[in-house]
Design a protein around this motif. Structure first.
Motif, PDB file in Angstrom:
ATOM      1  N   TYR A   6     -26.293 -17.496  35.166  1.00 31.56           N
ATOM      2  CA  TYR A   6     -25.628 -17.566  36.471  1.00 31.56           C
ATOM      3  C   TYR A   6     -24.439 -16.605  36.572  1.00 31.56           C
ATOM      4  O   TYR A   6     -23.837 -16.466  37.631  1.00 31.56           O
ATOM      5  N   LEU A   7     -24.101 -15.938  35.463  1.00 28.19           N
ATOM      6  CA  LEU A   7     -23.055 -14.912  35.457  1.00 28.19           C
ATOM      7  C   LEU A   7     -23.631 -13.554  35.062  1.00 28.19           C
ATOM      8  O   LEU A   7     -22.941 -12.722  34.472  1.00 28.19           O
ATOM      9  N   ASN A   8     -24.890 -13.339  35.356  1.00 30.79           N
ATOM     10  CA  ASN A   8     -25.553 -12.083  34.990  1.00 30.79           C
ATOM     11  C   ASN A   8     -25.445 -11.801  33.500  1.00 30.79           C
ATOM     12  O   ASN A   8     -25.242 -10.665  33.080  1.00 30.79           O
ATOM     13  N   ASN A   9     -25.582 -12.887  32.729  1.00 31.02           N
ATOM     14  CA  ASN A   9     -25.584 -12.847  31.262  1.00 31.02           C
ATOM     15  C   ASN A   9     -24.223 -12.555  30.638  1.00 31.02           C
ATOM     16  O   ASN A   9     -24.146 -12.284  29.436  1.00 31.02           O
ATOM     17  N   ASP A  10     -23.154 -12.603  31.409  1.00 33.84           N
ATOM     18  CA  ASP A  10     -21.813 -12.591  30.825  1.00 33.84           C
ATOM     19  C   ASP A  10     -21.526 -13.934  30.164  1.00 33.84           C
ATOM     20  O   ASP A  10     -22.120 -14.962  30.531  1.00 33.84           O
ATOM     21  N   TRP A  11     -20.605 -13.962  29.197  1.00 32.86           N
ATOM     22  CA  TRP A  11     -20.031 -15.205  28.707  1.00 32.86           C
ATOM     23  C   TRP A  11     -18.969 -15.645  29.715  1.00 32.86           C
ATOM     24  O   TRP A  11     -18.389 -14.819  30.422  1.00 32.86           O
ATOM     25  N   THR A  12     -18.679 -16.933  29.782  1.00 32.60           N
ATOM     26  CA  THR A  12     -17.615 -17.383  30.684  1.00 32.60           C
ATOM     27  C   THR A  12     -16.267 -16.818  30.245  1.00 32.60           C
ATOM     28  O   THR A  12     -15.404 -16.545  31.086  1.00 32.60           O
ATOM     29  N   GLY A  13     -16.092 -16.625  28.942  1.00 30.65           N
ATOM     30  CA  GLY A  13     -14.851 -16.005  28.461  1.00 30.65           C
ATOM     31  C   GLY A  13     -14.718 -14.569  28.920  1.00 30.65           C
ATOM     32  O   GLY A  13     -13.616 -14.113  29.250  1.00 30.65           O
ATOM     33  N   GLU A  14     -15.830 -13.831  28.939  1.00 30.91           N
ATOM     34  CA  GLU A  14     -15.804 -12.456  29.444  1.00 30.91           C
ATOM     35  C   GLU A  14     -15.413 -12.419  30.916  1.00 30.91           C
ATOM     36  O   GLU A  14     -14.607 -11.583  31.348  1.00 30.91           O
ATOM     37  N   ARG A  15     -16.022 -13.304  31.703  1.00 36.87           N
ATOM     38  CA  ARG A  15     -15.706 -13.329  33.124  1.00 36.87           C
ATOM     39  C   ARG A  15     -14.233 -13.684  33.344  1.00 36.87           C
ATOM     40  O   ARG A  15     -13.558 -13.091  34.192  1.00 36.87           O
ATOM     41  N   SER A  16     -13.738 -14.623  32.560  1.00 41.24           N
ATOM     42  CA  SER A  16     -12.326 -15.004  32.685  1.00 41.24           C
ATOM     43  C   SER A  16     -11.408 -13.851  32.312  1.00 41.24           C
ATOM     44  O   SER A  16     -10.376 -13.626  32.956  1.00 41.24           O
ATOM     45  N   LYS A  17     -11.798 -13.097  31.273  1.00 42.70           N
ATOM     46  CA  LYS A  17     -10.970 -11.952  30.860  1.00 42.70           C
ATOM     47  C   LYS A  17     -10.908 -10.900  31.963  1.00 42.70           C
ATOM     48  O   LYS A  17      -9.844 -10.302  32.219  1.00 42.70           O
ATOM     49  N   SER A  18     -11.998 -10.665  32.654  1.00 42.70           N
ATOM     50  CA  SER A  18     -11.975  -9.665  33.723  1.00 42.70           C
ATOM     51  C   SER A  18     -11.063 -10.107  34.865  1.00 42.70           C
ATOM     52  O   SER A  18     -10.381  -9.282  35.480  1.00 42.70           O
ATOM     53  N   ILE A  19     -11.032 -11.414  35.140  1.00 44.24           N
ATOM     54  CA  ILE A  19     -10.127 -11.922  36.170  1.00 44.24           C
ATOM     55  C   ILE A  19      -8.681 -11.757  35.723  1.00 44.24           C
ATOM     56  O   ILE A  19      -7.821 -11.330  36.503  1.00 44.24           O
ATOM     57  N   VAL A  20      -8.409 -12.093  34.472  1.00 50.00           N
ATOM     58  CA  VAL A  20      -7.050 -11.940  33.938  1.00 50.00           C
ATOM     59  C   VAL A  20      -6.585 -10.497  34.047  1.00 50.00           C
ATOM     60  O   VAL A  20      -5.452 -10.225  34.458  1.00 50.00           O
ATOM     61  N   ASP A  21      -7.438  -9.554  33.705  1.00 46.36           N
ATOM     62  CA  ASP A  21      -7.050  -8.136  33.780  1.00 46.36           C
ATOM     63  C   ASP A  21      -6.641  -7.757  35.198  1.00 46.36           C
ATOM     64  O   ASP A  21      -5.636  -7.065  35.409  1.00 46.36           O
ATOM     65  N   ALA A  22      -7.416  -8.212  36.181  1.00 46.87           N
ATOM     66  CA  ALA A  22      -7.122  -7.866  37.575  1.00 46.87           C
ATOM     67  C   ALA A  22      -5.832  -8.529  38.052  1.00 46.87           C
ATOM     68  O   ALA A  22      -5.010  -7.895  38.737  1.00 46.87           O
ATOM     69  N   LEU A  23      -5.639  -9.802  37.703  1.00 45.58           N
ATOM     70  CA  LEU A  23      -4.440 -10.510  38.148  1.00 45.58           C
ATOM     71  C   LEU A  23      -3.195 -10.011  37.427  1.00 45.58           C
ATOM     72  O   LEU A  23      -2.109  -9.932  38.019  1.00 45.58           O
ATOM     73  N   LYS A  24      -3.343  -9.669  36.164  1.00 48.63           N
ATOM     74  CA  LYS A  24      -2.221  -9.112  35.413  1.00 48.63           C
ATOM     75  C   LYS A  24      -1.752  -7.808  36.046  1.00 48.63           C
ATOM     76  O   LYS A  24      -0.548  -7.544  36.141  1.00 48.63           O
ATOM     77  N   ALA A  25      -2.690  -6.997  36.499  1.00 47.29           N
ATOM     78  CA  ALA A  25      -2.343  -5.729  37.147  1.00 47.29           C
ATOM     79  C   ALA A  25      -1.575  -5.944  38.450  1.00 47.29           C
ATOM     80  O   ALA A  25      -0.865  -5.043  38.912  1.00 47.29           O
ATOM     81  N   LYS A  26      -1.721  -7.134  39.038  1.00 49.20           N
ATOM     82  CA  LYS A  26      -1.003  -7.461  40.273  1.00 49.20           C
ATOM     83  C   LYS A  26       0.399  -7.999  39.986  1.00 49.20           C
ATOM     84  O   LYS A  26       1.136  -8.360  40.907  1.00 49.20           O
ATOM     85  N   GLY A  27       0.756  -8.124  38.710  1.00 46.35           N
ATOM     86  CA  GLY A  27       2.084  -8.614  38.352  1.00 46.35           C
ATOM     87  C   GLY A  27       2.182 -10.113  38.229  1.00 46.35           C
ATOM     88  O   GLY A  27       3.285 -10.671  38.191  1.00 46.35           O
ATOM     89  N   ILE A  28       1.040 -10.808  38.146  1.00 43.46           N
ATOM     90  CA  ILE A  28       1.053 -12.258  37.999  1.00 43.46           C
ATOM     91  C   ILE A  28       1.316 -12.620  36.542  1.00 43.46           C
ATOM     92  O   ILE A  28       0.721 -12.052  35.629  1.00 43.46           O
ATOM     93  N   ALA A  29       2.216 -13.571  36.319  1.00 40.17           N
ATOM     94  CA  ALA A  29       2.558 -14.024  34.970  1.00 40.17           C
ATOM     95  C   ALA A  29       1.510 -15.016  34.492  1.00 40.17           C
ATOM     96  O   ALA A  29       1.237 -16.014  35.172  1.00 40.17           O
TER      97      ALA A  29
END
Length: 360
Positions: free
Chosen positions: A225-248
């Motif tokens: 259901y995540l195109n064969n990503d691990w849930t940890g991988e998907r979470s890491k990609s979200i973290v990278d994007a939010l971190k770039a926005k300056g979110i702590a």
């Protein structure tokens, strides 16, 4: 050894949600009928946030903290829900929400307990990301039966409930904390809030300032259901994007649930990119995995009652709920995390000190 550990961790997950005292009680209808979404808390009460209905425990101009629970195996038939009273998980016999209310916060909990009540953690996890996982969106009633659920994922349902339940929000801080599986929801909902702000659907006040991942859990393996990503991988990609926005973004590890590969993915790449704190809840015995798993929640929400925690023998602040977002961002960009060095045998964060540790 592998079988024994998996059984132990399954018991830990299953019993944790049944060990939480709460002064706030919920009517039987909240367990026999499908009931999910945002509840606002006062000192001794909670009221569900309903669309176009004023809520006495919500002030649009207040700082706001939102808590999201994790897996809830067995909780619905027991008619139990988590609150921030952690007295059976090592906390004081009082609701830790009080310390936040005292400091001018709205305190909310996003409930998805009837979706999260599955005997297999991966079945609950799938519902976070997709309405078409192994169990679709079935939900459990207090009579023990399952019913077909809505056609939207838990992320979409809770996002809708959150945005509808905090109208005209203009507070100076929006903080979202997720425990165990709930950490994934803290991230996916934050991603949707950020996207809505970018598109002009919501004002900038709705973009979270800060996200806390409390003993976060990610299952191992690819997910169709995540195109064969691990849930940890998907979470890491979200973290990278939010971190770039300056979110702590901060994480607190308190049990082997997140550090033992046989049980879950320790997601070192994610942890190494944010502010990371390793707790030692040695007030519990080695076999009390459930209590240790929940200790991150107790530590984080209770630490708001005290001055910021520090490194041994210094005034250097370490990650805690009382630390500023600036402190969290500083640790996000260091090449080290922190590990508890004293205060391990008491539940209170008041006597805790930390030392630097290498990244995972």
């Amino acid at each position: 050894m592998k079988t024994r550990l998996i059984i132990l961790l399954s018991i830990a997950f299953s019993t944790l949600s049944l060990n939480v005292k709460a002064e706030v009680t919920f009517p039987d209808a909240a367990f026999s009928n499908l009931d999910y979404g945002l509840y606002w808390f006062d000192y001794n009460d909670a009221k569900k946030a309903n669309v176009n209905e004023p809520n006495p425990y919500y002030n649009a101009n207040n700082k706001t903290v939102i808590y999201i629970h994790g897996w809830q195996n067995g909780s619905v038939t027991e008619r139990r829900r988590e609150t921030l009273n952690r007295s059976n998980s090592g906390g004081p016999n009082e609701d830790l929400a009080w310390y936040w209310l005292d400091r001018g916060y709205n305190v909310g909990i996003l409930y998805w307990n009837q979706f999260a009540d599955e005997s297999e953690v991966k079945d609950a996890e799938a519902k976070i990301h997709s309405a078409s996982g192994p169990r679709n969106m079935r939900w459990k009633s207090s009579n023990g039966s399952y019913s077909s659920g809505p056609s939207s994922s838990v992320t979409q349902l809770l996002y809708n409930s959150l945005t509808n339940g905090m109208p005209n929000f203009n507070g100076s801080e929006l903080r979202i904390a997720g425990h165990s599986l709930g950490n994934q929801l803290a991230l996916t909902i934050s991603e949707k809030l950020d996207d809505a702000v970018n598109r002009g659907v919501l004002t900038s006040s709705y973009r979270p300032n800060r996200i806390a991942l409390l003993d976060p859990f990610y299952s191992i393996g690819e997910k169709s259901y995540l195109n064969n990503d691990w849930t940890g991988e998907r979470s890491k990609s979200i973290v990278d994007a939010l971190k770039a926005k300056g979110i702590a973004i901060e994480a607190y590890r308190s049990s082997p649930v997140t550090s033992t590969f046989l049980a879950g993915d320790n997601n070192a790449s994610l942890m190494n990119s944010i502010a990371f704190s390793e707790l030692k809840p040695w007030n519990f015995s080695w076999w009390q995995v459930a209590e240790k798993h929940g200790a991150a929640v107790t530590h984080y929400f209770w630490s708001r009652a005290f001055s910021p925690l520090t490194l041994d023998g210094s005034n250097t602040q370490v990650p805690s709920a009382s630390a500023s977002s600036t402190v969290i961002k500083t640790w996000m960009n260091k090449n080290k995390g922190v590990i508890q060095d004293s205060g391990a045998y008491s539940a209170t964060p008041a006597d805790d000190d930390f030392k630097e540790k290498s990244r995972l």
